[in-house]
Design a protein around this motif. Structure first.
Motif, PDB file in Angstrom:
ATOM      1  N   GLY A 310     -20.856 -15.954  15.897  1.00 26.90           N
ATOM      2  CA  GLY A 310     -21.918 -16.660  15.655  1.00 26.90           C
ATOM      3  C   GLY A 310     -22.863 -14.208  16.359  1.00 26.90           C
ATOM      4  O   GLY A 310     -24.171 -14.826  16.197  1.00 26.90           O
ATOM      5  N   THR A 311     -22.521 -13.724  16.243  1.00 24.16           N
ATOM      6  CA  THR A 311     -22.344 -12.665  16.846  1.00 24.16           C
ATOM      7  C   THR A 311     -22.799 -11.245  15.650  1.00 24.16           C
ATOM      8  O   THR A 311     -22.269 -12.414  14.897  1.00 24.16           O
ATOM      9  N   ASP A 312     -23.918 -10.526  15.937  1.00 27.86           N
ATOM     10  CA  ASP A 312     -23.233  -9.654  14.505  1.00 27.86           C
ATOM     11  C   ASP A 312     -22.315  -8.261  15.159  1.00 27.86           C
ATOM     12  O   ASP A 312     -22.179  -7.350  14.582  1.00 27.86           O
ATOM     13  N   LEU A 313     -21.575  -8.095  16.109  1.00 29.37           N
ATOM     14  CA  LEU A 313     -20.085  -7.198  15.984  1.00 29.37           C
ATOM     15  C   LEU A 313     -19.990  -7.433  15.346  1.00 29.37           C
ATOM     16  O   LEU A 313     -19.116  -8.610  14.625  1.00 29.37           O
ATOM     17  N   PRO A 314     -19.349  -6.431  14.709  1.00 27.06           N
ATOM     18  CA  PRO A 314     -18.330  -5.406  13.570  1.00 27.06           C
ATOM     19  C   PRO A 314     -16.893  -5.569  14.011  1.00 27.06           C
ATOM     20  O   PRO A 314     -16.603  -5.997  14.893  1.00 27.06           O
ATOM     21  N   PRO A 315     -16.738  -6.351  12.631  1.00 29.88           N
ATOM     22  CA  PRO A 315     -14.837  -6.184  12.519  1.00 29.88           C
ATOM     23  C   PRO A 315     -14.330  -5.123  13.631  1.00 29.88           C
ATOM     24  O   PRO A 315     -15.052  -4.062  13.893  1.00 29.88           O
ATOM     25  N   GLY A 316     -13.535  -4.593  14.826  1.00 32.84           N
ATOM     26  CA  GLY A 316     -12.524  -4.306  15.892  1.00 32.84           C
ATOM     27  C   GLY A 316     -11.374  -4.166  16.347  1.00 32.84           C
ATOM     28  O   GLY A 316     -10.945  -5.074  15.977  1.00 32.84           O
ATOM     29  N   ASP A 317     -11.395  -3.368  16.808  1.00 41.10           N
ATOM     30  CA  ASP A 317      -9.775  -4.014  17.677  1.00 41.10           C
ATOM     31  C   ASP A 317     -10.293  -4.392  18.610  1.00 41.10           C
ATOM     32  O   ASP A 317     -10.312  -4.524  19.934  1.00 41.10           O
ATOM     33  N   ASP A 318      -9.659  -5.884  18.495  1.00 44.75           N
ATOM     34  CA  ASP A 318      -9.934  -6.629  20.174  1.00 44.75           C
ATOM     35  C   ASP A 318      -8.761  -7.560  20.127  1.00 44.75           C
ATOM     36  O   ASP A 318      -8.289  -8.042  18.513  1.00 44.75           O
ATOM     37  N   ASP A 319      -8.210  -8.084  20.867  1.00 46.92           N
ATOM     38  CA  ASP A 319      -7.322  -9.133  21.116  1.00 46.92           C
ATOM     39  C   ASP A 319      -7.921 -10.130  22.367  1.00 46.92           C
ATOM     40  O   ASP A 319      -7.214  -9.622  23.226  1.00 46.92           O
ATOM     41  N   ILE A 320      -8.508 -11.494  21.943  1.00 47.75           N
ATOM     42  CA  ILE A 320      -9.461 -11.894  23.224  1.00 47.75           C
ATOM     43  C   ILE A 320      -7.981 -12.622  23.848  1.00 47.75           C
ATOM     44  O   ILE A 320      -8.097 -12.238  25.171  1.00 47.75           O
ATOM     45  N   GLU A 321      -7.072 -12.962  23.397  1.00 52.78           N
ATOM     46  CA  GLU A 321      -5.956 -13.752  23.762  1.00 52.78           C
ATOM     47  C   GLU A 321      -5.147 -13.192  24.018  1.00 52.78           C
ATOM     48  O   GLU A 321      -4.562 -13.267  26.634  1.00 52.78           O
ATOM     49  N   TYR A 322      -4.554 -11.642  24.052  1.00 51.94           N
ATOM     50  CA  TYR A 322      -4.204 -10.466  24.954  1.00 51.94           C
ATOM     51  C   TYR A 322      -5.047  -9.579  26.474  1.00 51.94           C
ATOM     52  O   TYR A 322      -4.730  -9.988  27.441  1.00 51.94           O
ATOM     53  N   ALA A 323      -6.129  -9.549  26.091  1.00 49.01           N
ATOM     54  CA  ALA A 323      -7.067  -9.663  27.313  1.00 49.01           C
ATOM     55  C   ALA A 323      -7.017 -10.590  28.127  1.00 49.01           C
ATOM     56  O   ALA A 323      -7.049  -9.708  29.531  1.00 49.01           O
ATOM     57  N   TYR A 324      -7.493 -11.747  27.909  1.00 52.01           N
ATOM     58  CA  TYR A 324      -7.404 -12.985  28.689  1.00 52.01           C
ATOM     59  C   TYR A 324      -6.080 -13.033  29.850  1.00 52.01           C
ATOM     60  O   TYR A 324      -6.062 -13.474  30.916  1.00 52.01           O
TER      61      TYR A 324
END
Length: 370
Positions: A310-324
């Protein structure tokens, strides 16, 4: 931690005001003859927390008021500092950001809070001298009912929005990316990996039947530098830093979904690292059974993804599950078992629950750290 009598003897209402008038700090008239302090119990552990107090009294018209007062202190005042190895203690004293909770009221925090999150109303920050400050703020009247998966998901959604907003260039930090976690990791060999390699420790009756758990923890230890290296490749922003449910209060007045308190670890970190404390914070405190954690984890990961979407964050390098899962392993996986309590004959239930918690954390690592 100071006992109730010691704390109230050390501090007085005038002593916490730095020469200001109480009515001036609170913003309303007070009956000076009807004020007092009481100690708020808390789990001792934060080196920067000197004391938690509740001030209460009456206005001249008879209506009662309360305020929450937190005394922050330089870590050189921390009683547990003497038990740290001297070289670690010296480094700790030099770098620990004991005032970082005050950033909760900085505009780079408040301007990025999404609707649904707010800080407590701040009355005043009072410099007490000798590297101590008193934070006078709203005494939040909050719900104490158990969290369900829906509330966990909503908290994760809002943390996702908050994290996305704090990925932008206008949000700055004096520290390099992952600095706080690097310092945490440097402490693990003494705090956790040493006991893990001690046959005597793991021969204790409470641990002797868990050789498989010890073997899995030993096998996970080499993952520490790999996780830190992977973190460096992910999108970073400023996190909450300790987003456990205990730091997300649900106000009874409906003024927000959550009142945010106790920011920490305010160095850039990958999106998703906040979720580890959200998932296990209550279980670590003995307030949520470990068997509930798989459903909590699922709700939290889904909620966070919804918040980011729901934000305007542009596509990028993230892996939420890995960071968690990486943050969960590094921050809690090796330290969940309280080895120092093994000699306590009453600690059996706690240690058994922490063993179960450690197994859950390792399961998350297997599922998401690939």
């Amino acid at each position: 931690m100071l006992g109730s009598h010691e704390a109230t003897m050390q501090w007085s209402v005038p002593g916490l005001l730095g020469g200001a008038a109480l009515a001036e700090v609170l913003g309303h008239p007070v009956d000076e003859n009807a004020t007092g302090l009481e100690v708020v119990p808390y789990e001792f552990g934060s080196p920067a927390t000197g004391c938690l107090l509740r001030a209460r009294g009456r206005r001249p018209d008879g209506h009662e008021w309360t305020a929450f007062v937190k005394v922050l202190q330089h870590v050189r005042h921390w009683p547990m500092l003497q038990f740290m190895p001297p070289h670690l203690a010296a480094d700790f004293v030099e770098i620990f950001p004991w005032r970082e909770e005050l950033t909760l009221w900085d505009t780079q925090t408040t301007s990025h809070l999404p609707p649904g999150l707010r800080p407590p109303h701040l009355y005043r920050i009072v410099e007490l001298g000798d590297d101590r400050v008193a934070v006078w703020c709203e005494d939040v009247d909050f719900e104490d009912d158990p969290w369900n998966d829906g509330r966990f998901a909503r908290a994760a959604d809002l943390l996702g929005q908050f994290g996305a907003r704090r990925c932008h260039p206008d949000v700055t930090s004096p520290y390099p990316p992952d600095f706080a976690m690097q310092k945490w990791v440097q402490s693990l060999p003494i705090r956790a990996l040493g006991p893990l390699q001690d046959d005597t420790v793991w021969g204790h009756p409470l641990l002797a039947d868990h050789a498989d758990l010890r073997a899995e923890l030993l096998a996970a230890a080499p993952l520490i530098p790999q996780v830190m290296a992977r973190f460096a490749t992910l999108r970073h922003g400023l996190p909450h830093g300790d987003a456990s449910p205990q730091n997300l209060l649900v106000p009874r007045d409906g003024s927000a979904d959550f009142v945010v308190i106790d920011l920490s670890f305010q160095t850039p970190a990958p999106l998703g690292t906040d979720l580890s404390q959200l998932v296990v914070g209550l279980a670590h405190a003995g307030q949520l059974p470990v068997e509930r954690l798989p459903s909590v984890e699922a709700a939290v990961l889904s909620g966070y993804r919804a918040g980011l979407a729901g934000t305007d964050l542009p596509p990028g390098d993230d892996d939420i599950e890995y960071a968690y899962a990486g943050n969960l392993l590094l921050r809690s996986g090796f330290t969940a078992i309280p080895y120092e309590r093994l000699a306590d004959p009453e600690a059996g239930p706690l240690i058994r629950e922490r063993i179960a918690l450690t197994r859950f954390i390792l399961g998350s690592a297997r599922a998401h750290l690939s």
